[in-house]
Design a protein around this motif. Structure first.
Motif, mmCIF file in Angstrom:
data_model
loop_
_atom_site.group_PDB
_atom_site.id
_atom_site.type_symbol
_atom_site.label_atom_id
_atom_site.label_comp_id
_atom_site.label_asym_id
_atom_site.label_seq_id
_atom_site.Cartn_x
_atom_site.Cartn_y
_atom_site.Cartn_z
ATOM 1 N N ASP A 35 0.839 -1.199 0.000
ATOM 2 C CA ASP A 35 0.000 0.000 0.000
ATOM 3 C C ASP A 35 0.870 1.244 0.000
ATOM 4 O O ASP A 35 2.015 1.221 0.440
ATOM 5 C CB ASP A 35 -0.912 0.034 1.228
ATOM 6 C CG ASP A 35 -1.952 -1.073 1.216
ATOM 7 O OD1 ASP A 35 -2.182 -1.632 0.138
ATOM 8 O OD2 ASP A 35 -2.497 -1.366 2.285
ATOM 9 N N GLU A 36 0.307 2.321 -0.469
ATOM 10 C CA GLU A 36 1.026 3.590 -0.505
ATOM 11 C C GLU A 36 1.078 4.267 0.859
ATOM 12 O O GLU A 36 2.035 4.929 1.190
ATOM 13 C CB GLU A 36 0.380 4.535 -1.522
ATOM 14 C CG GLU A 36 0.556 4.088 -2.954
ATOM 15 C CD GLU A 36 2.009 4.020 -3.373
ATOM 16 O OE1 GLU A 36 2.761 4.959 -3.076
ATOM 17 O OE2 GLU A 36 2.394 3.019 -3.980
ATOM 18 N N GLY A 37 0.050 4.111 1.649
ATOM 19 C CA GLY A 37 -0.036 4.821 2.914
ATOM 20 C C GLY A 37 0.572 4.050 4.065
ATOM 21 O O GLY A 37 0.841 2.859 3.986
ATOM 22 N N ALA A 49 7.706 1.047 2.712
ATOM 23 C CA ALA A 49 9.143 1.035 2.402
ATOM 24 C C ALA A 49 9.967 0.900 3.681
ATOM 25 O O ALA A 49 10.975 0.182 3.711
ATOM 26 C CB ALA A 49 9.528 2.301 1.650
ATOM 27 N N ALA A 50 9.545 1.570 4.739
ATOM 28 C CA ALA A 50 10.248 1.464 6.013
ATOM 29 C C ALA A 50 10.185 0.039 6.550
ATOM 30 O O ALA A 50 11.171 -0.487 7.080
ATOM 31 C CB ALA A 50 9.668 2.445 7.024
ATOM 32 N N ALA A 51 9.032 -0.598 6.406
ATOM 33 C CA ALA A 51 8.882 -1.980 6.866
ATOM 34 C C ALA A 51 9.843 -2.906 6.124
ATOM 35 O O ALA A 51 10.467 -3.778 6.728
ATOM 36 C CB ALA A 51 7.435 -2.442 6.689
ATOM 37 N N TRP A 52 9.977 -2.695 4.827
ATOM 38 C CA TRP A 52 10.917 -3.523 4.048
ATOM 39 C C TRP A 52 12.363 -3.274 4.474
ATOM 40 O O TRP A 52 13.163 -4.216 4.551
ATOM 41 C CB TRP A 52 10.739 -3.263 2.553
ATOM 42 C CG TRP A 52 9.567 -3.993 1.973
ATOM 43 C CD1 TRP A 52 8.359 -3.473 1.645
ATOM 44 C CD2 TRP A 52 9.483 -5.392 1.694
ATOM 45 N NE1 TRP A 52 7.532 -4.461 1.172
ATOM 46 C CE2 TRP A 52 8.196 -5.646 1.187
ATOM 47 C CE3 TRP A 52 10.374 -6.449 1.829
ATOM 48 C CZ2 TRP A 52 7.778 -6.931 0.803
ATOM 49 C CZ3 TRP A 52 9.953 -7.723 1.450
ATOM 50 C CH2 TRP A 52 8.673 -7.956 0.950
ATOM 51 N N LEU A 87 17.664 11.455 11.904
ATOM 52 C CA LEU A 87 18.046 12.861 11.753
ATOM 53 C C LEU A 87 17.438 13.475 10.494
ATOM 54 O O LEU A 87 16.997 14.628 10.509
ATOM 55 C CB LEU A 87 19.567 13.001 11.748
ATOM 56 C CG LEU A 87 20.264 12.692 13.080
ATOM 57 C CD1 LEU A 87 21.776 12.736 12.917
ATOM 58 C CD2 LEU A 87 19.799 13.643 14.163
ATOM 59 N N LEU A 88 17.404 12.710 9.404
ATOM 60 C CA LEU A 88 16.746 13.196 8.189
ATOM 61 C C LEU A 88 15.257 13.428 8.437
ATOM 62 O O LEU A 88 14.692 14.402 7.953
ATOM 63 C CB LEU A 88 16.923 12.195 7.054
ATOM 64 C CG LEU A 88 18.194 12.308 6.242
ATOM 65 C CD1 LEU A 88 18.309 11.146 5.254
ATOM 66 C CD2 LEU A 88 18.247 13.627 5.503
ATOM 67 N N ALA A 96 2.584 11.644 8.458
ATOM 68 C CA ALA A 96 2.642 10.301 9.025
ATOM 69 C C ALA A 96 2.831 9.224 7.964
ATOM 70 O O ALA A 96 3.380 8.172 8.244
ATOM 71 C CB ALA A 96 1.372 10.021 9.821
ATOM 72 N N SER A 97 2.395 9.479 6.740
ATOM 73 C CA SER A 97 2.528 8.465 5.698
ATOM 74 C C SER A 97 3.903 8.481 5.038
ATOM 75 O O SER A 97 4.228 7.596 4.263
ATOM 76 C CB SER A 97 1.452 8.650 4.634
ATOM 77 O OG SER A 97 1.634 9.876 3.968
ATOM 78 N N SER A 98 4.709 9.460 5.343
ATOM 79 C CA SER A 98 6.030 9.590 4.747
ATOM 80 C C SER A 98 6.999 8.586 5.354
ATOM 81 O O SER A 98 6.886 8.198 6.506
ATOM 82 C CB SER A 98 6.550 11.010 4.986
ATOM 83 O OG SER A 98 7.901 11.103 4.631
ATOM 84 N N MET A 99 7.984 8.182 4.555
ATOM 85 C CA MET A 99 9.030 7.315 5.080
ATOM 86 C C MET A 99 9.874 8.067 6.097
ATOM 87 O O MET A 99 10.477 7.469 6.972
ATOM 88 C CB MET A 99 9.907 6.814 3.945
ATOM 89 C CG MET A 99 10.688 5.591 4.316
ATOM 90 S SD MET A 99 11.435 4.879 2.882
ATOM 91 C CE MET A 99 13.120 5.031 3.334
#
Length: 135
Positions: A35-37, A49-52, A87-88, A96-99
């Motif tokens: 999913d995108e969100g 993406a963070a989960a991966w 830090l980034l 909240a949906s952003s990596m």
């Protein structure tokens, strides 16, 4: 004795960090899919993406945390990635949906977890200076 104790600390910390990242990554991937969100996972806001990335970091750590030298390399690399990511997120973070989320729990995982990995990998054991001076 100091070398054996250091090896045990490095391997145990590597196993803990990789187990935690693998578990969060696997649960995050199963929950978010592609999913995108982002979705809530316990107290963390998880972007797919963070989960991966967590899953891959966990798998690499499981493989590397069998030897003290490799565990130290893993802890330095993972610590640097997590601290840099945190830090980034603080500097450029989006919603909240952003990596690069500024979700408090996710930021704490990245900054505190990454800092702990770096500390264990690079700091001497307490008392190692005294032991070296008395030898």
């Amino acid at each position: 004795a100091q070398q054996a104790e250091r090896a045990r600390v490095l391997i145990a910390t590597g196993r803990f960090a990789s187990g935690l990242l693998f578990s969060l990554g696997l649960l995050g991937v199963l929950k978010t899919g592609t999913d995108e969100g982002a979705l809530e996972l316990f107290t963390f806001t998880v972007n797919p993406a963070a989960a991966w990335i967590w899953l891959v970091l966990g798998l690499v750590g499981i493989a590397m945390s069998v030897d003290a030298g490799r565990a130290q390399i893993y802890l330095v690399g993972t610590g640097a990635i997590l601290v840099g990511w945190g830090l980034l997120a603080l500097a450029l973070g989006g919603g909240a949906s952003s990596m690069l989320t500024r979700d408090t729990s996710t930021l704490a995982l990245h900054l505190v977890g990454g800092g702990a990995c770096l500390f264990v990998a690079l700091a001497p054991l307490p008392g190692s200076a005294r032991g070296a001076a008395s030898d």
